[in-house]
Write a protein that holds these residues in place. Structure first.
Motif, mmCIF file in Angstrom:
data_model
loop_
_atom_site.group_PDB
_atom_site.id
_atom_site.type_symbol
_atom_site.label_atom_id
_atom_site.label_comp_id
_atom_site.label_asym_id
_atom_site.label_seq_id
_atom_site.Cartn_x
_atom_site.Cartn_y
_atom_site.Cartn_z
ATOM 1 N N PRO A 81 43.749 1.996 33.492
ATOM 2 C CA PRO A 81 44.553 3.241 33.520
ATOM 3 C C PRO A 81 45.604 3.476 35.062
ATOM 4 C CG PRO A 81 43.250 3.250 31.766
ATOM 5 C CD PRO A 81 42.498 2.675 32.471
ATOM 6 N N LYS A 82 44.234 3.945 35.999
ATOM 7 C CA LYS A 82 44.438 4.427 36.811
ATOM 8 C C LYS A 82 45.385 3.339 37.590
ATOM 9 C CE LYS A 82 43.214 6.837 41.190
ATOM 10 N NZ LYS A 82 41.886 6.893 41.852
ATOM 11 N N ALA A 83 44.718 2.093 37.907
ATOM 12 C CA ALA A 83 45.299 1.014 38.081
ATOM 13 C C ALA A 83 46.747 0.713 37.874
ATOM 14 C CB ALA A 83 43.977 -0.490 38.499
ATOM 15 N N LEU A 84 46.572 0.558 36.762
ATOM 16 C CA LEU A 84 48.319 0.083 36.141
ATOM 17 C C LEU A 84 48.646 0.445 36.525
ATOM 18 C CD1 LEU A 84 46.341 -0.908 32.611
ATOM 19 C CD2 LEU A 84 47.434 -3.078 34.508
ATOM 20 N N LYS A 85 48.519 1.960 36.676
ATOM 21 C CA LYS A 85 49.900 3.208 37.042
ATOM 22 C C LYS A 85 50.166 2.799 38.635
ATOM 23 C CE LYS A 85 50.814 8.318 37.089
ATOM 24 N NZ LYS A 85 50.129 9.497 36.794
ATOM 25 N N PRO B 85 50.225 -8.251 24.954
ATOM 26 C CA PRO B 85 48.775 -7.710 25.631
ATOM 27 C C PRO B 85 48.720 -9.434 25.427
ATOM 28 C CG PRO B 85 49.472 -5.842 24.231
ATOM 29 C CD PRO B 85 50.684 -6.849 24.452
ATOM 30 N N ALA B 86 48.812 -10.083 24.441
ATOM 31 C CA ALA B 86 48.398 -11.708 24.123
ATOM 32 C C ALA B 86 48.933 -12.213 26.226
ATOM 33 C CB ALA B 86 49.078 -11.794 23.164
ATOM 34 N N ALA B 87 49.932 -12.279 26.219
ATOM 35 C CA ALA B 87 50.164 -12.546 27.973
ATOM 36 C C ALA B 87 49.669 -12.084 29.316
ATOM 37 C CB ALA B 87 51.934 -12.565 28.034
ATOM 38 N N ASP C 124 47.116 -3.245 27.706
ATOM 39 C CA ASP C 124 47.855 -2.566 26.159
ATOM 40 C C ASP C 124 48.577 -1.356 26.478
ATOM 41 O OD1 ASP C 124 49.234 -2.139 24.129
ATOM 42 O OD2 ASP C 124 48.280 -2.823 22.286
ATOM 43 N N LEU C 125 48.876 -1.133 27.054
ATOM 44 C CA LEU C 125 50.092 0.078 28.490
ATOM 45 C C LEU C 125 50.005 1.071 26.619
ATOM 46 C CD1 LEU C 125 52.728 -1.372 30.145
ATOM 47 C CD2 LEU C 125 49.946 -0.849 30.614
ATOM 48 N N SER D 189 51.401 5.124 24.745
ATOM 49 C CA SER D 189 52.416 5.445 25.550
ATOM 50 C C SER D 189 52.327 6.870 26.539
ATOM 51 C CB SER D 189 52.896 6.756 23.557
ATOM 52 O OG SER D 189 51.825 7.263 23.349
ATOM 53 N N ASP D 190 51.541 7.181 26.205
ATOM 54 C CA ASP D 190 51.178 8.284 27.602
ATOM 55 C C ASP D 190 51.275 7.769 28.887
ATOM 56 O OD1 ASP D 190 50.559 10.273 25.043
ATOM 57 O OD2 ASP D 190 48.381 10.153 25.735
ATOM 58 N N LEU D 191 50.800 6.736 29.145
ATOM 59 C CA LEU D 191 51.283 6.300 30.494
ATOM 60 C C LEU D 191 52.779 5.361 30.436
ATOM 61 C CD1 LEU D 191 50.089 4.924 33.271
ATOM 62 C CD2 LEU D 191 49.322 2.554 31.168
ATOM 63 N N ILE D 192 53.257 5.201 29.500
ATOM 64 C CA ILE D 192 54.670 4.604 29.555
ATOM 65 C C ILE D 192 55.494 5.666 30.275
ATOM 66 C CG2 ILE D 192 56.508 3.254 28.602
ATOM 67 C CD1 ILE D 192 54.248 1.988 27.567
ATOM 68 N N THR D 193 54.921 6.921 29.250
ATOM 69 C CA THR D 193 55.750 7.799 29.353
ATOM 70 C C THR D 193 56.322 8.855 30.774
ATOM 71 O OG1 THR D 193 54.786 9.499 27.992
ATOM 72 C CG2 THR D 193 56.443 8.036 26.809
ATOM 73 N N GLY D 194 54.462 9.121 31.277
ATOM 74 C CA GLY D 194 54.544 9.282 32.258
ATOM 75 C C GLY D 194 55.004 8.320 33.749
ATOM 76 N N LEU D 195 54.813 6.701 33.768
ATOM 77 C CA LEU D 195 55.726 6.215 34.559
ATOM 78 C C LEU D 195 57.612 6.528 34.474
ATOM 79 C CD1 LEU D 195 53.363 3.214 34.012
ATOM 80 C CD2 LEU D 195 54.210 4.422 36.286
ATOM 81 N N ALA D 196 57.905 6.653 33.230
ATOM 82 C CA ALA D 196 59.355 7.039 33.170
ATOM 83 C C ALA D 196 59.222 8.444 33.847
ATOM 84 C CB ALA D 196 59.615 6.735 31.520
ATOM 85 N N GLU D 197 58.664 8.996 33.435
ATOM 86 C CA GLU D 197 58.883 10.462 33.868
ATOM 87 C C GLU D 197 58.925 10.545 36.198
ATOM 88 O OE1 GLU D 197 57.893 13.311 30.956
ATOM 89 O OE2 GLU D 197 56.100 12.592 31.962
ATOM 90 N N GLN D 198 57.773 9.322 36.014
ATOM 91 C CA GLN D 198 58.032 9.936 37.971
ATOM 92 C C GLN D 198 58.422 8.813 38.555
ATOM 93 O OE1 GLN D 198 53.213 9.798 37.799
ATOM 94 N NE2 GLN D 198 53.044 10.914 36.196
#
Length: 348
Positions: free
Chosen positions: A146-150, A170-172, A177-178, A180-189
């Motif tokens: 998760p840290k690397a993806l963020k 995920p299939a591609a 598979d990101l 919801s916490d990671l996605i919303t955190g990215l959206a905020e930051q």
């Protein structure tokens, strides 16, 4: 054109409505239905079939379906940098000539490294794309925690000249598979992120993300870098467009939009209308059932099946670039039901 009235930035690209670094100032990213456009190839040579591509982009625009170019359906992994740029330029020219100058173009720019992804974002902007959509490469999926993806999405968003949509498929991407916490955190930051496409099919995840980013307070507390690019939550399948409306999602990016553009656009419009007029709900539910069955049929054969259907319906489509195989003979009968007159009437 001179100044366009937005921060006094001079428009240097005429009809493209873009400033010097390619970022669109006029084509807003709006809720609705987007289609990942297939890349069409000339038989034998596998060169780009730009005539069919341009015709298809305009055909969908007439049905209020907006294009995503060089995505998974567009076989981005089979395209060179130059071909990606050519497709964007061809789509922009075709849309402008057909009078759809306000229709935005989303371009896929995800690839192996952060460096090349950012390079593709710049090339897409220069070619006329308004937004980009980025998937994390699955080649080293096991090492991308998760840290690397963020860090990946943060770096891309910060350095892309145009707003970026997160692509979760995920299939591609080797099973990445990101959550919801990671996605919303990215959206905020990351103010240059403008949305997420969820081709994981996880409606619970979609609901949780919407609970954060679709709140009125989100736009105030976390304004976007580009005011024309709000953070949209888009599904990756057509079978939950109606349910997603009721958790304040914003539409979908769907392969079915290529072969049933009018039906899918109508479903979104009808779903939105039910929020104001509940009497429309039974009709929306009926249409959602039809679209869901169609989406399931398309999903079984993916790119090859979609191209096969387009060939049957419109006379263009062809086959994927090798090594991706064409549709299997036994699958043609099932998918071919779409091209029968009765089936077409129900789905358009």
């Amino acid at each position: 054109m001179g100044s366009n009235g937005l921060n006094g930035v001079k428009d240097t690209n005429g009809a493209n409505g873009a400033h010097a670094n390619g970022a669109s100032l006029s084509r807003s990213l709006k809720p609705g239905i987007y289609a990942p456009i297939p890349s069409f190839f000339v038989p034998q040579t596998e060169d780009l079939d730009l005539e069919s591509f341009a015709s298809h982009v305009v055909r969908l625009a007439k049905a209020n379906i907006h294009p995503l170019i060089s995505g998974s359906m567009g076989e981005a992994i089979h395209l060179t940098h130059a071909e990606r740029k050519t497709l964007i330029q061809t789509a922009r020219r075709a849309l402008d000539e057909a009078g759809f100058t306000d229709v935005p173009i989303i371009a896929g720019t995800g690839t192996g490294s952060t460096r090349e992804t950012i390079e593709l974002c710049h090339e897409a902007a220069e070619a006329g794309a308004d937004y980009t959509i980025v998937i994390a490469s699955g080649y080293f999926a096991g090492a991308l925690n998760p840290k690397a993806l963020k860090t990946f999405f943060t770096d891309v968003a910060e350095k892309s000249p145009i707003p970026v949509i997160i692509y979760n498929f995920p299939a591609a991407s080797g099973g990445i598979d990101l959550d919801s916490d990671l996605i919303t955190g990215l959206a905020e930051q990351c103010p240059n992120l403008c949305g997420v496409k969820l081709t994981c099919g996880n409606v619970g995840k979609l609901t949780r993300i919407c609970a954060t980013v679709s709140e009125t307070s989100f736009a105030t507390q976390h304004p976007r870098k580009n005011p024309n690019a709000p953070f949209l939550v888009l599904g990756g399948f057509a079978d939950f467009i109606l349910p997603s409306t009721y958790v304040n999602a914003h539409g979908a990016i769907i392969g079915l939009g290529n072969v049933a553009p009018h039906a899918t656009a109508r479903l979104f419009e009808l779903s939105q209308a039910t929020l104001q007029d509940p009497s429309l709900l039974p009709e929306a539910q009926r249409l959602q059932g039809i679209v869901a069955r169609g989406d399931f049929t398309i999903a079984k054969t993916s790119i090859a099946g979609t191209k096969f259907l387009l060939e049957k319906l419109y006379g263009y489509g062809g086959v994927p670039r090798t090594p991706l195989p064409p549709i299997e003979a036994e699958a043609r009968c099932v998918v071919g039901a779409f091209s029968r007159p009765g089936a077409r009437t129900r789905r358009t």
